[in-house]
Structure formats: structure tokens, C-alpha cells
Design an enzyme around this catalytic site. Structure first.
Site, short mmCIF file in Angstrom:
data_model
loop_
_atom_site.label_atom_id
_atom_site.label_comp_id
_atom_site.label_asym_id
_atom_site.label_seq_id
_atom_site.Cartn_x
_atom_site.Cartn_y
_atom_site.Cartn_z
N ARG A 60 0.87 -1.18 0.00
CA ARG A 60 0.00 0.00 0.00
C ARG A 60 0.90 1.23 0.00
O ARG A 60 2.12 1.11 0.15
CB ARG A 60 -1.02 0.02 1.16
N GLY A 61 0.28 2.39 -0.17
CA GLY A 61 1.06 3.61 -0.34
C GLY A 61 1.15 3.88 -1.84
O GLY A 61 1.44 2.96 -2.63
N ALA A 62 0.89 5.14 -2.24
CA ALA A 62 0.70 5.45 -3.66
C ALA A 62 1.88 5.04 -4.55
O ALA A 62 1.69 4.30 -5.53
CB ALA A 62 0.39 6.94 -3.79
N ARG A 103 -7.76 -0.26 -6.75
CA ARG A 103 -7.97 0.88 -5.84
C ARG A 103 -8.08 2.15 -6.70
O ARG A 103 -7.25 2.37 -7.58
CB ARG A 103 -6.81 1.00 -4.83
N GLN A 209 -2.00 2.78 9.83
CA GLN A 209 -0.69 2.84 9.15
C GLN A 209 0.33 3.62 9.97
O GLN A 209 1.53 3.38 9.86
CB GLN A 209 -0.83 3.52 7.78
N ASP A 250 -1.70 10.90 -2.23
CA ASP A 250 -2.09 9.84 -3.17
C ASP A 250 -2.41 10.40 -4.54
O ASP A 250 -2.34 9.69 -5.54
CB ASP A 250 -3.29 9.07 -2.62
N ASN A 260 -5.13 12.56 0.33
CA ASN A 260 -4.25 11.71 1.14
C ASN A 260 -5.12 10.94 2.12
O ASN A 260 -6.35 11.10 2.16
CB ASN A 260 -3.19 12.57 1.85
N LYS A 261 -4.47 10.11 2.92
CA LYS A 261 -5.16 9.24 3.87
C LYS A 261 -6.19 10.01 4.69
O LYS A 261 -5.95 11.14 5.12
CB LYS A 261 -4.11 8.60 4.79
O1 MRU Z 1 -4.51 3.32 2.04
P1 MRU Z 1 -3.03 3.51 1.94
O2 MRU Z 1 -2.27 3.01 3.12
O3 MRU Z 1 -2.48 2.98 0.63
O4 MRU Z 1 -2.84 5.07 1.91
C1 MRU Z 1 -1.56 5.61 1.83
C2 MRU Z 1 -1.51 7.06 2.04
O5 MRU Z 1 -2.50 7.74 2.11
C3 MRU Z 1 -0.14 7.68 2.06
O6 MRU Z 1 -0.11 8.78 2.91
C4 MRU Z 1 0.21 8.14 0.66
O7 MRU Z 1 0.09 7.07 -0.24
C5 MRU Z 1 1.52 8.74 0.60
S1 MRU Z 1 2.70 7.61 0.11
C6 MRU Z 1 4.24 8.14 0.09
#
Ligand code: MRU
Length: 357
Positions: A60-62, A103, A209, A250, A260-261
Site C-alpha cells: 500500500r502507499g501510492a 484501488r 498505518q 495519493d 491523502n489518507k
Molecule cells: O490506504 P493507503 O495506506 O495505501 O494510503 C496511503 C496514504 O494515504 C499515504 O499517505 C500516501 O500514499 C503517501 S505515500 C508516500
């Protein structure tokens, strides 16, 4: 069934976390659902396995899911039995459609898939040439991501002063990228520049996270960090206990909105209320210059993430649940955006196009 092999306990590379790796015909990814208890890699040999890993947030993470998806396309290219370039591109496009459906919010996912498909279409040398081109594009993207984060870290560290206390939301670290991180990349950059930075980590319900992943990375790397519940954010900011806020992203749209999250928007509002600078940090692959903010789909995740904690139900059966996974922060709450192409100063909506192209 997706090809999910037995987890491997990680020994090599322990001091430089690499979240996604191409391993000659398979993709190895740190299983982020097992952290912080176990640092293990899982290995995938099919694009369906990679898609499942993205959906379940094993990865996970963009930026990390962008590279994982490109490697998923590469697996599809390598395992196809097509005999002509046209048939192979068709197989690749089918895999790409499956990966795109995992996603919706992080633009890096679509960026990674598009680049892999473009490499396939442009390749010469028959089916072998196409497969090789897609694999090498995906491998290059992984390396480029680490380098982009390091560049971004060098730009961003200039915003931090020695002794700063930085608040962060979610995980925008090595684990959210291929390595080094975005928001945490800036913090790592500051440390490499000789500054002492303390970090306040917001737990980031519902998937935690912050508590699980950011805390894991920072403790492992010897940073001074303090975990707080999401409900303590306003208190910490109002008491002057935070000097700067740094978050990941994201998707950043051309009108300067940062997706973002979930929870990031309320942190930005509170930071603004208390005069604390708020900086998102993201590589070029996170910028969506095609769209404005109201065209972005915010992912809705399963209700279980909210009604359960560690698998145990905490809310009564029959309760309705909303579980948006991301929110959007408008440009007026943003003090600047750190990118690998430089810092976008405020007002970020007006300055974005002079830095990002
Ligand atoms: O749902 P996730 O854990 O994939 O969400 C991730 C985030 O929102 C991060 O803050 C974002 O991807 C930044 S990654 C460097």
C-alpha cells in the site's frame, strides 16, 4: 487462486527497506499486513496475485502500488503464451484492466500501468522484445522512485530546522514507496543534513498505518518518535507541541488539492488554526495534471475496518458505517508542496504548473 507463496522471513537488505522488488519472474513485496510483528516478504508470480495484494493492502502507499502494478503487468507479459505482438498487447491490456480496478484514488497506480503498457506498445523485437521492454520499464520505475524520493528529501529538508518536532499522518515512508519515503524522506533528508528531528506519529485509524508502519520504520531507524491517538491531534497542535506537519499524497490535482489518507484534512485545518505550516510531499508520479479535484474517486473500504479492532468487533451489529479511505485538502490550507522537481510555494494552485511539468 492468486499465487501467494509462503512468506519468507527477511534477512537480507534489513537496513534499507525495499518494499517492492522484481526477482526474475516474480514480484517480492513486504507483507505490510504482518507489520510490525513480522518483517516478511511475499512472492507473487501472477498479475492476479499482485492485484489481490494491492486490494488487501499487503502492499500500500501510492508510489509502492504504482510500481507493484507495473510489475504485475510485467508478470502478465512474461507469462503470456501469445505468439504475436498484437496478441501479447491484448493479454497485457486485460491484466492492466484487472490491476486498474483494485484501488481508485492513488494516481500512481494508473501512472505505473500506463507506462508499462506504453513500453509494450513501443517495443520492437517480437513477443520477447515486448516482454523484456515491460520488465525493464517496471524495474527502472522502482529505481527511479527511490531516487525521486531522495531528491525530494534534499529539497524538503531545507524547510526543517534543527530541533523541529514534525507531525505526520498515515505512512508516507519507505514502506509506502519502493524505498526512502516521501514525508519520511524529507525527515530522513534532514537527518542526513545533520539536523535532529523529532516525530509525532498519528495512529491513523482505521487501518493504523501510523501506529503500525510509520512507528515501525522510525523506531527501527533510531528516530525519536511519539505515537498519539488521532483524537490527540488538536491538543498537540494547540499546545504548541508541533513545529511542522509533513504528510504524503495519493493524488495532487492540477488545481492544487491534495488527496491523502483519511484524517489528513482535519490535521490541515487544525494546523492552519494554530499557525503550524502544513506540507505534503510527493514525487512527480503523484501529480494528476489531467484532473481537477471534484473528478477524483475516493475509495470506500470495507465496514469491518471500522467496526473491528484487531479482528474483534467493537460496534453493535446493525450499525451503518461509512469508511472513506482518503480525503482532500484544499490549496488554501497548504503552506507548500515538496516534490522531486522542487518546492511549490503558496498559493500552490497558482504555482504548481511552474514546478511540475
Ligand atoms: O490506504 P493507503 O495506506 O495505501 O494510503 C496511503 C496514504 O494515504 C499515504 O499517505 C500516501 O500514499 C503517501 S505515500 C508516500
Amino acid at each position: 487462486m492468486p499465487a501467494l507463496l509462503r512468506p519468507v522471513v527477511l534477512k537480507e537488505d534489513f537496513f534499507t527497506l525495499r518494499t517492492v522488488l522484481w526477482n526474475e519472474g516474480s514480484v517480492r513485496m513486504i507483507d505490510q499486513t504482518a507489520l510490525p510483528q513480522r518483517l516478511t516478504y511475499r512472492e507473487y508470480r501472477t498479475w492476479e496475485g499482485v492485484a489481490d495484494a494491492i486490494r488487501r493492502m499487503v502492499v500500500r502507499g501510492a508510489p509502492a502500488i504504482g510500481v507493484a502494478a507495473a510489475m504485475g503487468v510485467a508478470l502478465a507479459a512474461e507469462s503470456s503464451s501469445a505468439r504475436t505482438k498484437e496478441d501479447l498487447v491484448r493479454d497485457i491490456e486485460k491484466a492492466a484492466a484487472g490491476l486498474r480496478a483494485t484501488r481508485p484514488t492513488a494516481v500512481n497506480l494508473f501512472w505505473g500501468i500506463d507506462r508499462a503498457i506504453e513500453a509494450a506498445r513501443k517495443a520492437s523485437g517480437g513477443v520477447d522484445g515486448v516482454a523484456k521492454a515491460v520488465v525493464s520499464t517496471a524495474v527502472e520505475m522502482a529505481e527511479d522512485d527511490v531516487q525521486a524520493n531522495k531528491r525530494l528529501g534534499r529539497y524538503g529538508e531545507k524547510l526543517l530546522d534543527d530541533g523541529d518536532v514534525v507531525m505526520t499522518q498515515c505512512n508516507a515512508g519507505a514502506l509506502a514507496t519502493v524505498g526512502y519515503g516521501t514525508a519520511l524522506g524529507v525527515i530522513r533528508g534532514a537527518r542526513e543534513a545533520g539536523k535532529c528531528i523529532k516525530v509525532i506519529v498519528n495512529e491513523t485509524r482505521p487501518a493504523l498505518q501510523g501506529a503500525r508502519l510509520t512507528a515501525f520504520e522510525l523506531v527501527r531507524d533510531g528516530f525519536h518518535c511519539t505515537l498519539i491517538s488521532d483524537t490527540a491531534v488538536g491538543h498537540m497542535l494547540s499546545r504548541g507541541l508541533v513545529d511542522k506537519v509533513l504528510v504524503g499524497a495519493d493524488r495532487i490535482t492540477k488545481d492544487g488539492y491534495v488527496f491523502n489518507k483519511i484524517g489528513t484534512y482535519q490535521v490541515a485545518v487544525l494546523a492552519n488554526r494554530h499557525g503550524v505550516p502544513f506540507y505534503p510531499a510527493a514525487p512527480r508520479s503523484t501529480f494528476d495534471l489531467q484532473r481537477v479535484h471534484d473528478k477524483v474517486v475516493i475509495e470506500e473500504r470495507p465496514a469491518d475496518e471500522v467496526v473491528k479492532v484487531k479482528g474483534r468487533r467493537i460496534a453493535p451489529k446493525g450499525i451503518a458505517v461509512a469508511n472513506p479511505a482518503f480525503d482532500e485538502t484544499p490549496p488554501e490550507l497548504i503552506s507548500g508542496i515538496v516534490s522531486d522537481m522542487g518546492i511549490i510555494g503558496r498559493p500552490v494552485d497558482q504555482n504548481l504548473s511552474s514546478v511540475i511539468h
